[in-house]
Design an enzyme around this catalytic site. Structure first.
Site, PDB file in Angstrom:
ATOM      1  N   TYR A 141     -32.607   1.378  20.666  1.00 50.02           N
ATOM      2  CA  TYR A 141     -31.592   1.831  19.716  1.00 50.02           C
ATOM      3  C   TYR A 141     -32.113   1.782  18.277  1.00 50.02           C
ATOM      4  O   TYR A 141     -31.693   2.581  17.448  1.00 50.02           O
ATOM      5  CB  TYR A 141     -30.342   0.942  19.809  1.00 50.02           C
ATOM      6  CG  TYR A 141     -29.368   1.378  20.875  1.00 50.02           C
ATOM      7  CD1 TYR A 141     -29.749   1.403  22.215  1.00 50.02           C
ATOM      8  CD2 TYR A 141     -28.067   1.751  20.548  1.00 50.02           C
ATOM      9  CE1 TYR A 141     -28.852   1.782  23.193  1.00 50.02           C
ATOM     10  CE2 TYR A 141     -27.159   2.132  21.526  1.00 50.02           C
ATOM     11  CZ  TYR A 141     -27.558   2.148  22.842  1.00 50.02           C
ATOM     12  OH  TYR A 141     -26.665   2.530  23.803  1.00 50.02           O
ATOM     13  N   LYS A 191     -37.400  -4.363  33.586  1.00 52.54           N
ATOM     14  CA  LYS A 191     -38.237  -3.467  34.385  1.00 52.54           C
ATOM     15  C   LYS A 191     -39.661  -3.968  34.213  1.00 52.54           C
ATOM     16  O   LYS A 191     -40.542  -3.257  33.715  1.00 52.54           O
ATOM     17  CB  LYS A 191     -38.097  -2.015  33.907  1.00 52.54           C
ATOM     18  CG  LYS A 191     -36.935  -1.251  34.489  1.00 52.54           C
ATOM     19  CD  LYS A 191     -37.040  -0.958  35.982  1.00 52.54           C
ATOM     20  CE  LYS A 191     -38.013   0.165  36.273  1.00 52.54           C
ATOM     21  NZ  LYS A 191     -38.034   0.465  37.753  1.00 52.54           N
ATOM     22  N   ASP A 223     -33.006  -1.151  37.969  1.00 54.55           N
ATOM     23  CA  ASP A 223     -32.534  -0.197  38.978  1.00 54.55           C
ATOM     24  C   ASP A 223     -31.887  -0.929  40.158  1.00 54.55           C
ATOM     25  O   ASP A 223     -30.834  -0.527  40.660  1.00 54.55           O
ATOM     26  CB  ASP A 223     -33.668   0.751  39.431  1.00 54.55           C
ATOM     27  CG  ASP A 223     -34.958   0.020  39.800  1.00 54.55           C
ATOM     28  OD1 ASP A 223     -35.037  -1.210  39.604  1.00 54.55           O
ATOM     29  OD2 ASP A 223     -35.897   0.691  40.276  1.00 54.55           O
ATOM     30  N   ASP A 247     -26.188  -1.287  28.117  1.00 54.58           N
ATOM     31  CA  ASP A 247     -25.237  -0.199  27.861  1.00 54.58           C
ATOM     32  C   ASP A 247     -24.892   0.491  29.174  1.00 54.58           C
ATOM     33  O   ASP A 247     -23.726   0.693  29.512  1.00 54.58           O
ATOM     34  CB  ASP A 247     -25.869   0.795  26.873  1.00 54.58           C
ATOM     35  CG  ASP A 247     -24.956   1.962  26.566  1.00 54.58           C
ATOM     36  OD1 ASP A 247     -23.759   1.717  26.306  1.00 54.58           O
ATOM     37  OD2 ASP A 247     -25.422   3.122  26.598  1.00 54.58           O
ATOM     38  N   ASP A 251     -21.231   0.105  31.644  1.00 59.73           N
ATOM     39  CA  ASP A 251     -20.355   1.218  32.042  1.00 59.73           C
ATOM     40  C   ASP A 251     -20.184   1.225  33.561  1.00 59.73           C
ATOM     41  O   ASP A 251     -19.087   1.428  34.079  1.00 59.73           O
ATOM     42  CB  ASP A 251     -20.941   2.571  31.605  1.00 59.73           C
ATOM     43  CG  ASP A 251     -20.380   3.047  30.268  1.00 59.73           C
ATOM     44  OD1 ASP A 251     -20.071   2.189  29.422  1.00 59.73           O
ATOM     45  OD2 ASP A 251     -20.249   4.274  30.082  1.00 59.73           O
TER      46      ASP A 251
HETATM   47  C1  IPM Z   1     -21.066   1.280  23.594  1.00 55.15           C
HETATM   48  C2  IPM Z   1     -21.179   2.713  23.173  1.00 55.15           C
HETATM   49  C3  IPM Z   1     -22.101   2.801  21.972  1.00 55.15           C
HETATM   50  C4  IPM Z   1     -23.474   2.344  22.408  1.00 55.15           C
HETATM   51  C5  IPM Z   1     -22.165   4.197  21.320  1.00 55.15           C
HETATM   52  C6  IPM Z   1     -20.798   4.690  20.904  1.00 55.15           C
HETATM   53  C7  IPM Z   1     -23.107   4.212  20.155  1.00 55.15           C
HETATM   54  O1  IPM Z   1     -21.604   3.510  24.228  1.00 55.15           O
HETATM   55  O2  IPM Z   1     -20.628   0.446  22.787  1.00 55.15           O
HETATM   56  O3  IPM Z   1     -21.394   0.970  24.737  1.00 55.15           O
HETATM   57  O4  IPM Z   1     -24.260   3.096  22.988  1.00 55.15           O
HETATM   58  O5  IPM Z   1     -23.779   1.175  22.135  1.00 55.15           O
HETATM   59 MN    MN Z   2     -21.846   2.430  26.126  1.00 56.30          MN
END
Ligand code: IPM
Ligand code: MN
Length: 363
Positions: A141, A191, A223, A247, A251
């Site tokens: 990032y 990894k 993975d 990240d 999700d």
């Molecule tokens: C998160 C989001 C952010 C990230 C985006 C909005 C920049 O996806 O907080 O997980 O990738 O960190």
């Molecule tokens: Mn995210």
């Protein structure tokens, strides 16, 4: 007690879900006799339109004066042109970096009322209680070089998954400490079979492990971790991962809880200690969902649970944080659902109604 809270509603559904969390905080203040001083500021797309920046100086200044920040979401199609000089997400990334919020806690706790809302089988998700601890201010990032350029044979682009020993050690220490407060299992994601940054990560994890003999450390390839999260998620307690892996895995893990709309997060600049107040940024894991913005339909629970995390970590108000969690559970038990967690026989409600129901249960 008093708490100075900076509220950053942001874009899309941000303002709607934040309004419900504020409603719940006000109910907590009223019920338990606290005064929360709320200040509002801008971040994301709106200040881009107004001043051409995603994180105004004023917002940063107010952030530094507050005990905690409550944020909705940033981003939307209006600002998503990949050639744009500045995007709403830059504001969030700058805020995390400038405030040193390197430890991102994303707890995934499956409410038993919602085991049927997940796309996974109830017997797989029942009882899941894990935390994804994501490194938040390093890796691809932020690492340099980070650029696109023209070459005679076509365009090229690079991002750098760069980590220093200090950055790796401090996030792993948070992982060990969190595991200590829970079921004492730490899964460190990397990894190391491919990436140098992961090899350093794994070495440092092994070097720290003897200092935490009560914690069982395991190494999981990123993975394989993605696979095991859907195969047997109950095996996990604390999962610690670098920025990009964290990240993606968070999700994925959110789907265990039925919906992204259920997942809160806390971003901290140090190891949270029981009984003390740690500055932090609190936000739902979901994004700005521009398609449903302004329609009073999305789930405010992730933001409301983020406010509960704020009470816990930044204001050391544990009873109050628990009261919010119990209120959420009570409303779910009573059969109320937003669209994302709706199932047959339940009562579908909107954003505001869900916030009202939870606030009423605090009183
Ligand atoms: C998160 C989001 C952010 C990230 C985006 C909005 C920049 O996806 O907080 O997980 O990738 O960190
Ligand atoms: Mn995210």
């Amino acid at each position: 007690m008093e708490g100075k809270i900076l509220v950053l509603p942001g874009d899309g559904i941000g303002p709607e879900v934040v309004a419900e969390a504020v409603k719940v905080l006000e109910a907590v203040g009223h019920e338990y006799g606290h005064r929360f001083e709320l200040t509002y500021a801008e971040i994301g797309g709106i200040p881009i339109d107004k001043y051409g920046v995603a994180l105004p100086e004023e917002t940063l200044r107010l952030s530094r004066r507050s005990d905690a920040i409550l944020l909705g979401a940033v981003g939307g199609p209006r600002w998503a042109d990949p050639r744009a000089k500045v995007q709403p997400e830059d504001g969030l990334l700058a805020l995390r970096k400038k405030l040193g919020l390197f430890a991102n806690l994303r707890p995934v706790k499956v409410f038993s009322e919602l085991v049927d809302s997940s796309t996974l089988k109830p017997e797989v998700v029942q009882g899941v209680d894990l935390i994804v601890l994501r490194e938040l201010t390093g890796g691809a990032y932020y690492g340099k070089p980070k650029k696109q350029w023209q070459t005679p044979t076509g365009r090229k682009a690079v991002d750098s998954m760069l980590y220093s020993e200090m950055e790796i050690e401090r996030i792993l220490r948070v992982g060990f400490e969190l595991a200590r407060m829970r079921r004492k299992k730490l899964a460190s994601v990397d990894k190391a079979n491919v990436l140098q940054s992961s090899r350093l990560w794994r070495q440092i994890a092994n070097e720290l492990a003897p200092q935490y003999p009560d914690v069982e450390l395991t190494h999981v390839l990123a993975d394989a971790c993605a696979m095991r999260l859907v195969l047997s998620p109950r095996d996990f307690d604390v999962i610690v991962a670098e920025n990009t892996f964290g990240d993606i895995l968070s999700d994925e893990a959110s789907m265990l809880a039925g919906s992204m709309g259920m997942l809160p997060s806390a971003s901290l600049s140090m190891i949270p200690k029981s009984g003390s107040r740690t500055f932090g940024l609190y936000e739902p894991v979901h994004g700005s969902d521009p398609e449903r913005a302004g329609k009073n339909v999305d789930n405010p629970i992730a933001t409301i649970l983020s406010a509960a995390m704020m009470l816990q970590y930044s204001l050391a108000l544990y009873r109050e944080a628990e009261a919010i969690e119990r209120a959420v559970e009570g409303v779910l038990k009573a059969g109320y659902r937003t669209w994302d967690i709706m199932s047959p026989g339940k009562t579908q409600v909107g954003t505001r109604e869900m916030g009202d129901l939870i606030a009423q249960r605090i009183a």
